[in-house]
Motif scaffolding. Structure first.
Motif, PDB file in Angstrom:
ATOM      1  N   ARG A 164      25.352   2.416  -0.042  1.00 43.70           N
ATOM      2  CA  ARG A 164      24.165   2.154  -1.408  1.00 43.70           C
ATOM      3  C   ARG A 164      23.622   1.262  -0.252  1.00 43.70           C
ATOM      4  N   VAL A 165      23.791   0.591  -0.099  1.00 41.84           N
ATOM      5  CA  VAL A 165      22.807  -1.094   0.923  1.00 41.84           C
ATOM      6  C   VAL A 165      22.639  -0.272   2.157  1.00 41.84           C
ATOM      7  N   ARG A 166      23.261   0.353   3.181  1.00 42.78           N
ATOM      8  CA  ARG A 166      22.280   1.016   4.306  1.00 42.78           C
ATOM      9  C   ARG A 166      21.472   1.733   4.199  1.00 42.78           C
ATOM     10  N   GLU A 167      21.585   2.409   2.775  1.00 41.01           N
ATOM     11  CA  GLU A 167      20.546   3.087   2.549  1.00 41.01           C
ATOM     12  C   GLU A 167      19.060   2.587   2.342  1.00 41.01           C
ATOM     13  N   GLN A 168      19.506   1.487   1.448  1.00 40.63           N
ATOM     14  CA  GLN A 168      18.449   0.589   0.765  1.00 40.63           C
ATOM     15  C   GLN A 168      17.960  -0.151   2.024  1.00 40.63           C
ATOM     16  N   LYS A 169      17.879  -0.537   3.040  1.00 34.92           N
ATOM     17  CA  LYS A 169      18.132  -1.175   3.811  1.00 34.92           C
ATOM     18  C   LYS A 169      17.137   0.273   4.789  1.00 34.92           C
ATOM     19  N   LEU A 170      17.505   1.267   4.857  1.00 36.00           N
ATOM     20  CA  LEU A 170      16.893   2.307   5.713  1.00 36.00           C
ATOM     21  C   LEU A 170      15.578   2.318   4.995  1.00 36.00           C
ATOM     22  N   ARG A 171      15.313   2.373   3.502  1.00 36.94           N
ATOM     23  CA  ARG A 171      14.552   3.089   2.801  1.00 36.94           C
ATOM     24  C   ARG A 171      13.228   1.934   2.678  1.00 36.94           C
ATOM     25  N   VAL A 172      13.923   0.369   3.268  1.00 33.46           N
ATOM     26  CA  VAL A 172      12.792  -0.445   2.708  1.00 33.46           C
ATOM     27  C   VAL A 172      11.983  -0.609   4.391  1.00 33.46           C
ATOM     28  N   GLU A 173      13.513  -0.426   5.347  1.00 37.01           N
ATOM     29  CA  GLU A 173      12.659   0.007   6.841  1.00 37.01           C
ATOM     30  C   GLU A 173      11.352   0.972   7.285  1.00 37.01           C
ATOM     31  N   MET A 174      11.871   2.377   6.321  1.00 37.98           N
ATOM     32  CA  MET A 174      10.420   3.057   6.105  1.00 37.98           C
ATOM     33  C   MET A 174       9.714   2.753   5.280  1.00 37.98           C
ATOM     34  N   MET A 175       9.555   2.403   4.483  1.00 39.84           N
ATOM     35  CA  MET A 175       8.482   2.248   3.675  1.00 39.84           C
ATOM     36  C   MET A 175       7.537   0.917   4.578  1.00 39.84           C
ATOM     37  N   GLU A 176       8.053   0.275   5.168  1.00 39.22           N
ATOM     38  CA  GLU A 176       7.554  -0.727   6.329  1.00 39.22           C
ATOM     39  C   GLU A 176       6.850   0.292   7.083  1.00 39.22           C
ATOM     40  N   VAL A 177       7.893   1.138   7.694  1.00 41.30           N
ATOM     41  CA  VAL A 177       6.997   1.449   9.327  1.00 41.30           C
ATOM     42  C   VAL A 177       5.371   2.565   8.558  1.00 41.30           C
ATOM     43  N   ARG A 178       6.298   2.881   7.128  1.00 43.80           N
ATOM     44  CA  ARG A 178       4.539   4.071   6.153  1.00 43.80           C
ATOM     45  C   ARG A 178       4.098   2.539   6.017  1.00 43.80           C
ATOM     46  N   ARG A 179       4.165   1.460   6.206  1.00 41.30           N
ATOM     47  CA  ARG A 179       2.803   1.127   5.994  1.00 41.30           C
ATOM     48  C   ARG A 179       2.245   0.559   6.906  1.00 41.30           C
ATOM     49  N   GLU A 180       2.535   0.583   8.102  1.00 43.79           N
ATOM     50  CA  GLU A 180       2.496  -0.280   9.347  1.00 43.79           C
ATOM     51  C   GLU A 180       1.022   1.127  10.056  1.00 43.79           C
ATOM     52  N   ASN A 181       1.561   2.380   9.138  1.00 39.82           N
ATOM     53  CA  ASN A 181       1.459   3.472  10.503  1.00 39.82           C
ATOM     54  C   ASN A 181       0.211   3.964   9.591  1.00 39.82           C
ATOM     55  N   ALA A 182      -0.078   3.280   8.339  1.00 41.00           N
ATOM     56  CA  ALA A 182      -0.902   3.233   7.445  1.00 41.00           C
ATOM     57  C   ALA A 182      -2.449   2.993   7.623  1.00 41.00           C
ATOM     58  N   THR A 183      -2.023   1.533   8.300  1.00 36.93           N
ATOM     59  CA  THR A 183      -2.542   0.467   8.641  1.00 36.93           C
ATOM     60  C   THR A 183      -3.185   0.667   9.763  1.00 36.93           C
ATOM     61  N   TYR A 184      -2.719   1.148  10.765  1.00 39.59           N
ATOM     62  CA  TYR A 184      -3.095   1.307  12.213  1.00 39.59           C
ATOM     63  C   TYR A 184      -4.187   2.921  11.961  1.00 39.59           C
ATOM     64  N   VAL A 185      -3.596   4.125  10.946  1.00 43.24           N
ATOM     65  CA  VAL A 185      -4.614   5.188  10.553  1.00 43.24           C
ATOM     66  C   VAL A 185      -5.622   4.716  10.422  1.00 43.24           C
ATOM     67  N   ALA A 186      -5.866   3.321   9.487  1.00 45.93           N
ATOM     68  CA  ALA A 186      -6.902   3.014   8.984  1.00 45.93           C
ATOM     69  C   ALA A 186      -8.209   2.987   9.481  1.00 45.93           C
ATOM     70  N   GLN A 187      -7.217   1.822  10.249  1.00 40.82           N
ATOM     71  CA  GLN A 187      -8.132   0.763  11.519  1.00 40.82           C
ATOM     72  C   GLN A 187      -8.747   1.960  12.832  1.00 40.82           C
ATOM     73  N   VAL A 188      -8.192   3.129  13.192  1.00 39.63           N
ATOM     74  CA  VAL A 188      -8.984   4.524  13.925  1.00 39.63           C
ATOM     75  C   VAL A 188      -9.235   4.788  13.504  1.00 39.63           C
ATOM     76  N   GLU A 189      -9.751   5.198  12.044  1.00 43.04           N
ATOM     77  CA  GLU A 189     -10.450   6.105  11.416  1.00 43.04           C
ATOM     78  C   GLU A 189     -11.420   4.708  10.573  1.00 43.04           C
ATOM     79  N   ALA A 190     -11.710   3.929  11.008  1.00 38.60           N
ATOM     80  CA  ALA A 190     -12.913   3.077  10.549  1.00 38.60           C
ATOM     81  C   ALA A 190     -13.449   2.608  12.104  1.00 38.60           C
ATOM     82  N   GLY A 191     -12.676   2.979  13.349  1.00 42.28           N
ATOM     83  CA  GLY A 191     -13.297   2.922  14.593  1.00 42.28           C
ATOM     84  C   GLY A 191     -14.220   3.777  14.316  1.00 42.28           C
ATOM     85  N   LYS A 192     -13.390   4.959  14.601  1.00 43.06           N
ATOM     86  CA  LYS A 192     -14.688   5.978  14.899  1.00 43.06           C
ATOM     87  C   LYS A 192     -15.631   6.067  13.895  1.00 43.06           C
ATOM     88  N   ARG A 193     -15.647   5.688  12.563  1.00 46.81           N
ATOM     89  CA  ARG A 193     -17.203   6.251  11.876  1.00 46.81           C
ATOM     90  C   ARG A 193     -17.791   4.418  12.762  1.00 46.81           C
TER      91      ARG A 193
END
Length: 148
Positions: free
Chosen positions: A64-93
């Motif tokens: 459970r601890v290992r899965e929780q760490k993995l979940r937290v890491e995945m959420m962080e990666v998704r957040r970073e990815n969403a920020t990157y995509v938003a910046q790319v879209e803003a640049g395109k605009r």
């Protein structure tokens, strides 16, 4: 293959478990000199008061601890990815807006041109309030009067 560093054995009787723990502890895994495990030793202990349920609880908790760490890491990666995509879209605009301004500047041909980009600069007017020019003594009394 897999390399196991620890394992557990459950015995039917306490007497057999103690005997195996005493006889196999610090003995060679194999007696064949050609084997790669010839120099490896068993490290076996009898764990007094240890129940099988303790082991399964510990393993489940670690999972459970290992899965929780993995979940937290995945959420962080998704957040970073969403920020990157938003910046790319803003640049395109911004690129699209800049392209439209360039096209509009070529059609109209007017405006003040910037040397570096060739785009027409727009002068902005900032409206400011005029400073209060009154009698200084009346200003102080008005401020003090509003406080009291």
């Amino acid at each position: 293959g897999k390399r196991y560093t620890e394992g557990w054995v459950e015995f039917e009787s306490k007497k057999a478990a103690k005997l195996v723990g005493e006889t196999l502890n610090m003995t060679r895994v194999t007696n064949h000199k050609g084997s790669i495990h010839y120099d490896d030793l068993w490290n076996i202990k009898y764990l007094r008061g240890f129940k099988w349920s303790h082991l399964t609880e510990k393993v489940a908790y670690e999972r459970r601890v290992r899965e929780q760490k993995l979940r937290v890491e995945m959420m962080e990666v998704r957040r970073e990815n969403a920020t990157y995509v938003a910046q790319v879209e803003a640049g395109k605009r911004l690129d699209y807006i800049e392209e439209r301004r360039r096209k509009r500047g070529h059609k109209e041909g007017g405006g003040v041109k910037d040397d570096s980009t060739g785009m027409a600069k727009k002068k902005r007017k900032i409206r400011q309030k005029k400073p209060f020019e009154g009698d200084k003594s009346s200003t102080k009394s008005a401020i003090l009067g509003s406080l009291v």
